[in-house]
Design a protein around this motif. Structure first.
Motif, short mmCIF file in Angstrom:
data_model
loop_
_atom_site.label_atom_id
_atom_site.label_comp_id
_atom_site.label_asym_id
_atom_site.label_seq_id
_atom_site.Cartn_x
_atom_site.Cartn_y
_atom_site.Cartn_z
N GLY A 144 -14.07 -46.77 25.73
CA GLY A 144 -13.22 -47.28 24.67
C GLY A 144 -11.77 -46.92 24.86
O GLY A 144 -10.87 -47.74 24.63
N MET A 145 -11.49 -45.70 25.30
CA MET A 145 -10.11 -45.29 25.55
C MET A 145 -9.51 -46.07 26.72
O MET A 145 -8.33 -46.45 26.68
CB MET A 145 -10.05 -43.79 25.82
N THR A 184 -10.34 -43.62 17.63
CA THR A 184 -11.07 -42.92 18.69
C THR A 184 -12.41 -42.40 18.17
O THR A 184 -13.37 -42.30 18.94
CB THR A 184 -10.24 -41.76 19.24
N ARG A 185 -12.47 -42.03 16.90
CA ARG A 185 -13.74 -41.58 16.32
C ARG A 185 -14.72 -42.73 16.15
O ARG A 185 -15.94 -42.54 16.22
CB ARG A 185 -13.48 -40.95 14.95
N LEU A 186 -14.20 -43.91 15.91
CA LEU A 186 -15.05 -45.07 15.63
C LEU A 186 -15.34 -45.91 16.86
O LEU A 186 -16.00 -46.94 16.76
CB LEU A 186 -14.40 -45.95 14.55
N VAL A 187 -14.80 -45.50 18.03
CA VAL A 187 -15.03 -46.27 19.25
C VAL A 187 -16.53 -46.46 19.54
O VAL A 187 -16.96 -47.58 19.88
CB VAL A 187 -14.32 -45.62 20.45
N PRO A 188 -17.39 -45.41 19.42
CA PRO A 188 -18.82 -45.64 19.67
C PRO A 188 -19.42 -46.71 18.76
O PRO A 188 -20.21 -47.55 19.21
CB PRO A 188 -19.44 -44.26 19.39
N PHE A 189 -19.04 -46.70 17.48
CA PHE A 189 -19.53 -47.73 16.56
C PHE A 189 -19.02 -49.11 16.98
O PHE A 189 -19.75 -50.11 16.94
CB PHE A 189 -19.08 -47.41 15.13
N PHE A 190 -17.74 -49.16 17.40
CA PHE A 190 -17.17 -50.43 17.83
C PHE A 190 -17.90 -50.97 19.04
O PHE A 190 -18.21 -52.17 19.12
CB PHE A 190 -15.68 -50.21 18.15
N GLU A 191 -18.22 -50.09 20.00
CA GLU A 191 -18.91 -50.53 21.20
C GLU A 191 -20.33 -51.00 20.87
O GLU A 191 -20.81 -51.98 21.45
CB GLU A 191 -18.96 -49.38 22.21
N ARG A 192 -21.01 -50.31 19.95
CA ARG A 192 -22.35 -50.76 19.56
C ARG A 192 -22.29 -52.11 18.86
O ARG A 192 -23.14 -52.97 19.07
CB ARG A 192 -23.00 -49.73 18.62
#
Length: 566
Positions: free
Chosen positions: A132-133, A285-293
């Motif tokens: 994500g970064m 940056t905290r929500l990147v995993p949720f965004f990727e899912r």
């Protein structure tokens, strides 16, 4: 593999990225690959000659940045005009955010919503935050070049006129503006991804991009409404709703830091300018995993499900098309314009501008004239602005994300390509232009009265004629037969004289209103010209089949399908 200066700069912040949980060496490698791929793709987009020589890539990219630099010259007078920083810099940042956001919507949305990273890299030992970064920095790097070109002239002017402190604050706020724009766009897509998936989500993204373009255009007008021009003095009047207009935040920081204006609204706006981008990027940056899912929903492609032909297309085609072949391509063009997302992404935002522009000028006129005076005037001719989209769409009709299917044209037993072009252009006018025109006509009739109905008919006839003239000017190629990567800069430059031609139509229309019965005489002339040009000009001789093949199109019927190399 090529080493990039931008990556060397990022190396200095390796410790910061590692504290955020990013695998920096892996992120750097991903970025290097992405930038290399972009460098290889650049010649196809910008090169006019089609050559892919490495020496020409830099020059072509520099030319594109040069166009943005010319646009940035517009802001220079506002930087040097005086010492009312709130007004000057709010306008500068408003224009900057408008240009950057529209570029982000049209060019970088596919990067934000790219699921190939997940499919290719997710199977490797790479954490999602790193991916994500890398995606975010990929966009920020190109925004750096874009905003650098836009702001080069105003930054030089700021340094020369106001000194080092002004210049440094300007640079910092440009960076914060870019961060805010990227994160807000990502949050918007994240919100949509939470509630929708698959095919419907992809369609909604196009619609949101159109609405966002319109919102930016309208919101930009509120910047000017925050100031009243009184005896050549610009007076800022604080209101609560101004806290939701980011350009005012960045303008307020100059007043607070450089002029010592410590009024509460200046302090609040300045804090918002610094805190909001920083908090938003940390939250992202905290929500990147949720965004990727959530992006995985885009892989649930339901495009294979059958789409029924709209009944209204069949009905309308019988009224506007002259033959079976033309009706066939009318329906084909309508479905392509409505279903192909890449085409919609490139074209539909211009619809938003066509809706907004005819009304923007009323805000300025209302400052000096009453509503009654405007209703009795000829400002209804502003409706010509709704035709601004016609040159762009006519130019883009030959491009498609599924252009490889254009070999089907060669299998059709057509003696002439005329039905293909007439049907497709009519599909554009009916599906995209007429809804905009009819909506604005209803509003204009409510504003100016039924007296303008003959003028609205003249505008419609002028637009029909204008569409044919635009088609005749552009390079000829069968509809949806070329890749979007084949778009050429010289085609875009042709749009400028075509816009002047539209202004000529409006000028002739205005002149006809000065003569008794002139509108009706002009209407009759337009009817004759439309009949002649639609019948005689569209069967254009010497058309080429696409950009790569210089021979005339082969419309003879073939019993066996063409070979893959045909």
């Amino acid at each position: 593999m090529r080493e990039f200066v931008s990556l060397k700069v990022l190396d200095r912040f390796q410790a910061l990225f590692e504290r955020l949980g990013v695998d920096y060496p892996m992120m750097r490698k991903i970025l290097q690959i992405k930038l290399t791929i972009d460098g290889r793709r650049m010649p196809t987009i910008f090169n006019q000659s089609g050559k892919r020589s490495g020496a020409g890539d830099q020059n072509i990219f520099a030319k594109s940045l040069g166009l943005y630099a010319l646009m940035g010259l517009v802001t220079v007078p506002f930087v040097v005009m005086g010492d009312n920083y709130m007004f000057q810099m709010s306008f500068v940042f408003g224009l900057l955010m408008f240009l950057v956001m529209t570029s982000l919507i049209s060019d970088f949305s596919t990067v934000l919503l790219d699921i190939r990273d997940r499919n290719i890299i997710a199977s490797k030992p790479v954490n999602r935050r790193t991916v994500g970064m890398a995606k975010t920095l990929h966009i920020l790097i190109y925004l750096f070049f874009l905003t650098g070109a836009l702001c080069a002239a105003p930054m030089i002017a700021a340094f020369a006129k106001h000194g080092v402190l002004f210049f440094l604050l300007f640079v910092v706020e440009i960076v914060l503006t870019d961060v805010l724009i990227v994160v807000l766009t990502a949050f918007l897509y994240m919100l949509i991804l939470k509630f929708f998936d698959g095919e419907k989500l992809k369609d909604m993204i196009n619609n949101v991009q159109i609405m966002l373009s319109v919102a930016i255009t309208v919101g930009y007008q509120f910047i000017g409404r925050s100031f009243d021009l009184m005896q050549l003095q610009v007076v800022f009047e604080p209101r609560w709703w101004q806290a939701f207009i980011p350009p005012l935040w960045f303008g307020a920081t100059f007043e607070w830091f450089l002029r010592g204006q410590a009024a509460p609204h200046f302090i609040i706006f300045s804090l918002l300018a610094f805190v909001t981008p920083i908090v938003s990027i940390l939250l992202y940056t905290r929500l990147v995993p949720f965004f990727e899912r959530s992006l995985q929903k885009l892989a649930n492609d339901s495009a294979k499900k059958s789409r029924e032909h709209s009944r209204w297309l069949d009905v309308v085609s019988r009224f506007v098309c002259s033959g079976r072949e033309e009706r066939t391509f009318f329906r084909f063009g309508s479905l392509m314009m409505g279903n192909e997302r890449e085409f919609k992404l490139k074209v539909y935002p211009s619809l938003g501008f066509s809706i907004v522009f005819p009304f923007i000028f009323f805000f300025n006129v209302l400052r000096n004239q009453s509503f009654g005076e405007i209703a009795a005037s000829k400002w209804y001719l502003n409706i010509y602005f709704c035709a601004l989209l016609i040159p762009t769409v006519i130019m883009m009709l030959r491009y498609s994300g599924k252009h490889k299917g254009s070999w089907l044209y060669k299998t059709m037993p057509l003696p002439s390509p005329a039905p293909i072009f007439r049907g497709t252009i009519k599909a554009f006018l009916v599906r995209l232009f007429m809804p905009v025109y009819l909506l604005e006509s209803v509003i204009f009739i409510a504003l100016f009265g039924a007296r303008i109905v003959p003028d609205l008919i003249v505008v419609a006839l002028s637009v029909l004629l204008y569409a044919v003239l635009c088609f005749l000017v552009f390079r000829k190629a069968l509809p949806f037969s070329e890749s979007f990567e084949a778009v050429k800069q010289n085609d875009s430059l042709i749009i400028i004289p075509l816009l002047l031609l539209l202004a000529l139509f409006a000028g002739v229309h205005l002149a006809s209103t000065l003569v008794t019965g002139g509108v009706y005489a002009y209407m009759a002339l337009l009817v004759v010209l439309n009949v002649v040009l639609w019948r005689k000009a569209l069967p254009f001789r010497g058309m080429t089949y696409g950009a790569r093949n210089e021979r005339k199109p082969d419309f003879t019927y073939r019993k066996e399908p063409p070979s893959p190399h045909d």
